[in-house]
Design an enzyme around this catalytic site. Structure first.
Site, short mmCIF file in Angstrom:
data_model
loop_
_atom_site.label_atom_id
_atom_site.label_comp_id
_atom_site.label_asym_id
_atom_site.label_seq_id
_atom_site.Cartn_x
_atom_site.Cartn_y
_atom_site.Cartn_z
N GLU A 1 42.78 40.03 28.96
CA GLU A 1 44.00 41.17 28.54
C GLU A 1 44.70 41.21 29.40
OE1 GLU A 1 41.62 44.04 26.75
OE2 GLU A 1 40.67 42.87 25.47
N ASP B 1 43.95 36.72 28.34
CA ASP B 1 42.55 35.82 29.07
C ASP B 1 41.03 36.80 28.95
OD1 ASP B 1 43.42 38.22 30.97
OD2 ASP B 1 43.68 37.09 32.65
N GLU C 1 31.29 49.35 35.69
CA GLU C 1 31.77 48.00 34.76
C GLU C 1 32.48 47.44 36.29
OE1 GLU C 1 35.38 47.16 32.07
OE2 GLU C 1 36.46 48.50 34.07
#
Length: 405
Positions: free
Chosen positions: A201, A198, A357
């Site tokens: 990963e 996905d 992130e």
């Protein structure tokens, strides 16, 4: 990007509820920061463009993160294509063109490889995953030298969508990128229905609804663009319809899209199936139900988690997912909701305007965070995908129009 290296801590088997309190060492920035002004938001957009273009490789690739140990030296099609959309909306046609040139060169060089894969599949040969096209490339277009969870088809669909959107916005000629387009279409048309990793990963054993949405949307857009020959366009339409039909028939539970076929759980990537990929039409019942469920399960104070069993760096909130949900809310007409997400993202940029992130304000599994820091260092910052998504949301809300400062 990944969340499960080979030595990763084991994930919880269940889907525990998201905690409502912040981790003990986290003071949620959104609770402390003042509401940003329009000038603040525009200044951060300028900074986002600067960060992205400063780190763009000479060959055109957008590095995932120029400093993070596991991402440094690699470019992902998924990350880069969303980043290119932000850059295209900013109006930097040259930077976006150079990214798409890079992808087309990289994929065009793999024409023979894809022809061999497609021929084997047509003969009924089971193609091992390590022969498939990768999800990330070095800046010179090679496979990575270290083991990775590479078979992910969503990036190829995402690139096709991003490319068509860019060309339509700025009057570009898609034939410029035809070598890469044809390879991406042939690869997806042959292998769209296989289980694969996905966005994160993980879970190669499943067929993921966000992946199917990206494949369906990218193939539909390129088929409708007129750049393909008739036979290839027909195959693209058939694969697009197949992916959409599978997702809508088996990927819906209780009125919302789900993380993968056979579960009722949701994922922070699912809003992409509405905007931009249009698996579910914006404003429709399925879109509304999906956005509501994602917000209820994964949105805390404007920051969005990936999924509730996430242990990567403790399971923090991702800036790019907050932007994705905000983008969908903006398209649905909920400007206040979209602004809430833009303000949250702005509050979590660093003092120098770099976007990480994820942030640890409301960790889902705080006891796993230290293991990741020890293994890979601090969270990736800057993450170019975060900056690209900020530009998309800022543009959707009108902050890039007639910009000054």
């Amino acid at each position: 990007m990944t969340s499960l290296p080979e030595t990763a801590p084991t994930k919880p088997a269940g889907m525990p509820p998201a905690p409502s309190a912040a981790a003990p060492d986290a003071a949620p920035a959104s609770e402390c920061a003042p509401v940003p002004t329009s000038e603040d938001l525009l200044a951060l957009a300028y900074r986002s463009h600067e960060v992205i273009t400063e780190h763009q490789h000479a060959g055109g690739a957008y590095p995932a993160s120029p400093t993070f140990s596991a991402y440094r030296g690699y470019a992902w099609l998924r990350d880069g294509s969303f980043t290119a959309e932000g850059i295209s909306r900013w109006g930097d046609v040259d930077s976006a063109d150079r990214y798409h040139d890079w992808v087309s060169r990289v994929l065009g060089a793999r024409r023979e490889q894809v022809d061999g894969l497609v021929a084997d599949a047509a003969r009924g040969v089971e193609v091992p995953l390590d022969r498939m096209l990768p999800t990330r490339f070095t800046f010179d277009g090679l496979d990575g030298s270290d083991p990775w969870w590479d078979f992910q088809t969503d990036g190829y669909g995402t690139w096709l969508w991003s490319l068509v959107a860019h060309a339509q916005r700025h009057g570009g000629d898609l034939t410029r990128w035809l070598p890469g387009i044809e390879v991406a279409v042939d690869f997806l048309a042959a292998f769209w229905d296989l289980a694969c990793y996905d966005w994160w990963e993980e879970h190669v054993e499943h067929r993921h609804v966000s992946t199917l949405g990206a494949v369906a949307g990218g193939l539909r857009d390129i088929a409708e663009s007129g750049v393909l020959d008739a036979e290839r366009a027909d195959r693209a339409r058939a694969a697009s319809q197949g992916a959409a039909t599978l997702a809508l028939n088996q990927g819906v539970v209780d009125g919302h899209l789900v993380k993968w076929l056979g579960t009722a759980a949701v994922d922070g990537s699912l809003p992409s199936c509405i905007v931009p990929f249009r698996l579910a039409e914006p404003g429709g019942e399925l879109a509304t139900g999906t956005l509501s469920r994602v917000a209820a399960d994964l949105d805390v104070d404007g920051g969005v988690h990936r999924f509730r069993a996430d242990v990567f760096y403790g399971g923090g909130q991702w800036l790019l997912l907050s932007a994705l949900l905000g983008w969908n809310l903006a398209v649905a007409g909920d400007r206040d909701g979209a602004l809430r997400h833009l303000h949250w993202i702005a509050a979590h940029a660093t003092a120098t305007g770099e976007m990480p992130e994820q942030v640890p304000d409301h960790l889902l599994h705080p006891d796993t965070r230290a293991e990741w820091i020890e293994r890979w260092g601090e969270v990736a910052a800057p993450l170019l995908w975060s900056h690209g998504m900020y530009l998309i949301l800022a543009d959707e809300l009108g902050f890039l129009e007639g910009r000054s400062l």
